[in-house]
Design a protein around this motif. Structure first.
Motif, PDB file in Angstrom:
ATOM      1  N   SER A  77      -7.258  -3.257  -1.889  1.00  0.00           N
ATOM      2  CA  SER A  77      -5.987  -2.537  -1.824  1.00  0.00           C
ATOM      3  C   SER A  77      -5.684  -1.790  -3.119  1.00  0.00           C
ATOM      4  O   SER A  77      -5.020  -0.752  -3.103  1.00  0.00           O
ATOM      5  CB  SER A  77      -4.844  -3.499  -1.484  1.00  0.00           C
ATOM      6  N   ASN A  78      -6.182  -2.300  -4.247  1.00  0.00           N
ATOM      7  CA  ASN A  78      -5.952  -1.612  -5.516  1.00  0.00           C
ATOM      8  C   ASN A  78      -6.580  -0.221  -5.541  1.00  0.00           C
ATOM      9  O   ASN A  78      -6.105   0.668  -6.255  1.00  0.00           O
ATOM     10  CB  ASN A  78      -6.508  -2.439  -6.678  1.00  0.00           C
ATOM     11  N   ARG A  79      -7.633  -0.018  -4.750  1.00  0.00           N
ATOM     12  CA  ARG A  79      -8.343   1.264  -4.741  1.00  0.00           C
ATOM     13  C   ARG A  79      -7.515   2.371  -4.079  1.00  0.00           C
ATOM     14  O   ARG A  79      -7.807   3.559  -4.270  1.00  0.00           O
ATOM     15  CB  ARG A  79      -9.689   1.107  -4.041  1.00  0.00           C
ATOM     16  N   ILE A  80      -6.509   2.004  -3.298  1.00  0.00           N
ATOM     17  CA  ILE A  80      -5.698   3.000  -2.593  1.00  0.00           C
ATOM     18  C   ILE A  80      -4.212   2.908  -2.922  1.00  0.00           C
ATOM     19  O   ILE A  80      -3.427   3.735  -2.462  1.00  0.00           O
ATOM     20  CB  ILE A  80      -5.882   2.878  -1.063  1.00  0.00           C
ATOM     21  N   ALA A  81      -3.810   1.931  -3.728  1.00  0.00           N
ATOM     22  CA  ALA A  81      -2.386   1.663  -3.937  1.00  0.00           C
ATOM     23  C   ALA A  81      -1.652   2.840  -4.567  1.00  0.00           C
ATOM     24  O   ALA A  81      -0.587   3.260  -4.084  1.00  0.00           O
ATOM     25  CB  ALA A  81      -2.209   0.405  -4.780  1.00  0.00           C
ATOM     26  N   GLU A  82      -2.184   3.377  -5.662  1.00  0.00           N
ATOM     27  CA  GLU A  82      -1.481   4.475  -6.328  1.00  0.00           C
ATOM     28  C   GLU A  82      -1.379   5.705  -5.427  1.00  0.00           C
ATOM     29  O   GLU A  82      -0.334   6.376  -5.393  1.00  0.00           O
ATOM     30  CB  GLU A  82      -2.179   4.826  -7.634  1.00  0.00           C
ATOM     31  N   ALA A  83      -2.431   5.986  -4.678  1.00  0.00           N
ATOM     32  CA  ALA A  83      -2.399   7.129  -3.770  1.00  0.00           C
ATOM     33  C   ALA A  83      -1.383   6.917  -2.649  1.00  0.00           C
ATOM     34  O   ALA A  83      -0.725   7.860  -2.210  1.00  0.00           O
ATOM     35  CB  ALA A  83      -3.789   7.365  -3.177  1.00  0.00           C
ATOM     36  N   ALA A  84      -1.239   5.670  -2.195  1.00  0.00           N
ATOM     37  CA  ALA A  84      -0.268   5.373  -1.133  1.00  0.00           C
ATOM     38  C   ALA A  84       1.161   5.586  -1.612  1.00  0.00           C
ATOM     39  O   ALA A  84       2.046   5.952  -0.824  1.00  0.00           O
ATOM     40  CB  ALA A  84      -0.448   3.939  -0.648  1.00  0.00           C
ATOM     41  N   LEU A  85       1.390   5.375  -2.898  1.00  0.00           N
ATOM     42  CA  LEU A  85       2.741   5.521  -3.449  1.00  0.00           C
ATOM     43  C   LEU A  85       3.076   6.969  -3.765  1.00  0.00           C
ATOM     44  O   LEU A  85       4.257   7.331  -3.838  1.00  0.00           O
ATOM     45  CB  LEU A  85       2.869   4.689  -4.724  1.00  0.00           C
ATOM     46  N   ALA A  86       2.058   7.799  -3.952  1.00  0.00           N
ATOM     47  CA  ALA A  86       2.279   9.201  -4.314  1.00  0.00           C
ATOM     48  C   ALA A  86       2.779   9.983  -3.097  1.00  0.00           C
ATOM     49  O   ALA A  86       2.184   9.932  -2.022  1.00  0.00           O
ATOM     50  CB  ALA A  86       0.983   9.811  -4.847  1.00  0.00           C
ATOM     51  N   GLY A  87       3.869  10.686  -3.264  1.00  0.00           N
ATOM     52  CA  GLY A  87       4.397  11.482  -2.161  1.00  0.00           C
ATOM     53  C   GLY A  87       4.797  10.653  -0.962  1.00  0.00           C
ATOM     54  O   GLY A  87       4.664  11.095   0.189  1.00  0.00           O
ATOM     55  N   MET A  88       5.291   9.468  -1.207  1.00  0.00           N
ATOM     56  CA  MET A  88       5.635   8.547  -0.133  1.00  0.00           C
ATOM     57  C   MET A  88       6.776   9.106   0.727  1.00  0.00           C
ATOM     58  O   MET A  88       7.785   9.562   0.199  1.00  0.00           O
ATOM     59  CB  MET A  88       6.051   7.203  -0.739  1.00  0.00           C
ATOM     60  N   PRO A  89       6.636   9.082   2.050  1.00  0.00           N
ATOM     61  CA  PRO A  89       7.696   9.620   2.909  1.00  0.00           C
ATOM     62  C   PRO A  89       8.942   8.745   2.868  1.00  0.00           C
ATOM     63  O   PRO A  89       8.866   7.535   2.637  1.00  0.00           O
ATOM     64  CB  PRO A  89       7.055   9.596   4.312  1.00  0.00           C
ATOM     65  N   GLU A  90      10.096   9.349   3.099  1.00  0.00           N
ATOM     66  CA  GLU A  90      11.355   8.610   3.065  1.00  0.00           C
ATOM     67  C   GLU A  90      11.379   7.507   4.118  1.00  0.00           C
ATOM     68  O   GLU A  90      12.017   6.463   3.926  1.00  0.00           O
ATOM     69  CB  GLU A  90      12.535   9.574   3.282  1.00  0.00           C
ATOM     70  N   THR A  91      10.674   7.708   5.236  1.00  0.00           N
ATOM     71  CA  THR A  91      10.632   6.694   6.301  1.00  0.00           C
ATOM     72  C   THR A  91       9.994   5.388   5.837  1.00  0.00           C
ATOM     73  O   THR A  91      10.238   4.333   6.423  1.00  0.00           O
ATOM     74  CB  THR A  91       9.855   7.224   7.513  1.00  0.00           C
ATOM     75  N   ALA A  92       9.187   5.450   4.777  1.00  0.00           N
ATOM     76  CA  ALA A  92       8.554   4.233   4.271  1.00  0.00           C
ATOM     77  C   ALA A  92       9.575   3.253   3.724  1.00  0.00           C
ATOM     78  O   ALA A  92       9.327   2.042   3.665  1.00  0.00           O
ATOM     79  CB  ALA A  92       7.552   4.591   3.180  1.00  0.00           C
ATOM     80  N   ARG A  93      10.743   3.750   3.328  1.00  0.00           N
ATOM     81  CA  ARG A  93      11.750   2.916   2.691  1.00  0.00           C
ATOM     82  C   ARG A  93      12.538   2.068   3.687  1.00  0.00           C
ATOM     83  O   ARG A  93      13.247   1.146   3.278  1.00  0.00           O
ATOM     84  CB  ARG A  93      12.713   3.783   1.873  1.00  0.00           C
ATOM     85  N   GLY A  94      12.426   2.351   4.953  1.00  0.00           N
ATOM     86  CA  GLY A  94      13.174   1.586   5.945  1.00  0.00           C
ATOM     87  C   GLY A  94      12.402   0.419   6.526  1.00  0.00           C
ATOM     88  O   GLY A  94      12.777  -0.112   7.575  1.00  0.00           O
ATOM     89  N   LYS A  95      11.330   0.005   5.878  1.00  0.00           N
ATOM     90  CA  LYS A  95      10.464  -1.038   6.420  1.00  0.00           C
ATOM     91  C   LYS A  95      10.339  -2.185   5.420  1.00  0.00           C
ATOM     92  O   LYS A  95      10.615  -2.039   4.234  1.00  0.00           O
ATOM     93  CB  LYS A  95       9.064  -0.490   6.706  1.00  0.00           C
ATOM     94  N   VAL A  96       9.852  -3.331   5.922  1.00  0.00           N
ATOM     95  CA  VAL A  96       9.484  -4.437   5.061  1.00  0.00           C
ATOM     96  C   VAL A  96       7.967  -4.583   5.118  1.00  0.00           C
ATOM     97  O   VAL A  96       7.349  -4.369   6.171  1.00  0.00           O
ATOM     98  CB  VAL A  96      10.190  -5.750   5.488  1.00  0.00           C
ATOM     99  N   TYR A  97       7.353  -4.943   3.989  1.00  0.00           N
ATOM    100  CA  TYR A  97       5.896  -5.038   3.867  1.00  0.00           C
ATOM    101  C   TYR A  97       5.543  -6.490   3.537  1.00  0.00           C
ATOM    102  O   TYR A  97       5.973  -7.028   2.517  1.00  0.00           O
ATOM    103  CB  TYR A  97       5.400  -4.092   2.775  1.00  0.00           C
ATOM    104  N   LEU A  98       4.745  -7.110   4.417  1.00  0.00           N
ATOM    105  CA  LEU A  98       4.453  -8.540   4.290  1.00  0.00           C
ATOM    106  C   LEU A  98       2.957  -8.797   4.163  1.00  0.00           C
ATOM    107  O   LEU A  98       2.142  -8.218   4.890  1.00  0.00           O
ATOM    108  CB  LEU A  98       4.987  -9.288   5.523  1.00  0.00           C
ATOM    109  N   GLY A  99       2.597  -9.698   3.263  1.00  0.00           N
ATOM    110  CA  GLY A  99       1.216 -10.111   3.090  1.00  0.00           C
ATOM    111  C   GLY A  99       1.093 -10.940   1.829  1.00  0.00           C
ATOM    112  O   GLY A  99       2.089 -11.326   1.221  1.00  0.00           O
ATOM    113  N   TYR A 100      -0.127 -11.223   1.420  1.00  0.00           N
ATOM    114  CA  TYR A 100      -0.343 -11.939   0.163  1.00  0.00           C
ATOM    115  C   TYR A 100      -1.769 -11.684  -0.315  1.00  0.00           C
ATOM    116  O   TYR A 100      -2.459 -10.809   0.211  1.00  0.00           O
ATOM    117  CB  TYR A 100      -0.038 -13.438   0.303  1.00  0.00           C
ATOM    118  N   SER A 101      -2.187 -12.420  -1.332  1.00  0.00           N
ATOM    119  CA  SER A 101      -3.534 -12.294  -1.875  1.00  0.00           C
ATOM    120  C   SER A 101      -3.751 -10.873  -2.414  1.00  0.00           C
ATOM    121  O   SER A 101      -2.968 -10.398  -3.222  1.00  0.00           O
ATOM    122  CB  SER A 101      -4.559 -12.667  -0.795  1.00  0.00           C
TER     123      SER A 101
END
Length: 270
Positions: A77-101
């Motif tokens: 996940s570290n290989r894509i994390a910064e790219a996922a955060l760049a230009g993040m759509p406003e719709t991303a803010r209305g969700k919860v993100y669950l996981g671990y490790s």
């Protein structure tokens, strides 16, 4: 509630996917979409970096999803994390993100950006002994914020990380603000000397010096040390906390197992 499952790290087992779909169908209180990307394989990863990133961006942008559930850990996940955060759509803010490790890299960056994230069981956990209970615990919290799913000693702002992941994200653009939080850590399949080394790095970080307490979850499947390492995992963590002036807050009910509890991320300024 509509929940999307994506795999930013390693491939989801079909057995686990079928099981979580059956559990959701029996519950009847949510809908589940398992993205086809979860079953891709590109060496170690669930598809190429581009494929994993595209799937994550797709569900982040889709306003019909209320939650994004990371399929499993592993690495990647570290290989894509910064790219996922760049230009993040406003719709991303209305969700919860669950996981671990391994999802901790994404958790750190998403929380830093102001999104709602939580540590907790993932679909792949079905393959563990007691895995169905773990999945229901996660779904109980996602769907109705059931307090019984939470780590029982949460008291104020908190974050939870795999120790190895935490050590590797410190000093990167993903590093969140740890000021005033109870920091819960755990790890799996490491030698004690590696735990010791990671604790040296973590407790030496100026960012970690700002935590309220550091609490130790389960360090499971410890690999044999030759020669024998002096002290167990608890002694190692307590020693490094004492040396760095960080308050050791005791044990925590998190780990790479089916008893893993939910820890919603929060901090002093949010």
């Amino acid at each position: 509630m509509r929940i999307a499952v994506v795999a930013p790290s390693c491939t989801l087992k079909r057995e686990a996917a079928d099981a979580v779909e059956s559990i959701v169908a029996r519950r009847g209180d949510c809908e589940l979409f398992i993205h086809p990307q979860c079953f891709l394989s590109d060496g170690h990863f669930a598809g190429s970096d581009d494929a994993r990133l595209a799937a994550l961006r797709e569900v982040m942008a889709d306003p019909s999803f209320d939650a994004v559930w990371f399929a499993r850990g592993g690495y990647g996940s570290n290989r894509i994390a910064e790219a996922a955060l760049a230009g993040m759509p406003e719709t991303a803010r209305g969700k919860v993100y669950l996981g671990y490790s391994d999802a901790g890299f994404l958790h750190a960056g998403l929380h830093k950006t102001g999104l709602e994230v939580a540590w907790g069981p993932m679909p792949q956990d079905f393959v563990r002994n007691g895995g169905e209970a773990a999945l229901n615990r996660a779904l109980d919290w996602l769907v109705r914020r059931d307090p019984a799913s939470l780590e029982p000693d949460l008291d104020g702002p908190a974050m939870a990380f795999n120790l190895t992941v935490l050590s590797n994200l410190l000093g990167t653009p993903l590093e969140p603000d740890f000021t005033g939080v109870d920091l819960l850590i755990e790890d799996v399949s490491e030698h004690l000397y590696r735990i010791d080394r990671s604790m040296f790095h973590v407790t030496s970080s100026p960012a970690i010096a700002k935590v309220r307490t550091l609490r130790l979850g389960r360090i499971s499947d410890i690999l044999p040390n030759d020669p024998t390492f002096r002290g167990d995992e608890s002694a190692i963590v307590e020693q490094w906390c004492a040396r760095s002036g960080i308050t050791f807050g005791g044990r925590a009910d998190i780990g790479h197992d089916s008893a893993n509890r939910v820890v919603p991320f929060s901090s002093e300024n949010r």
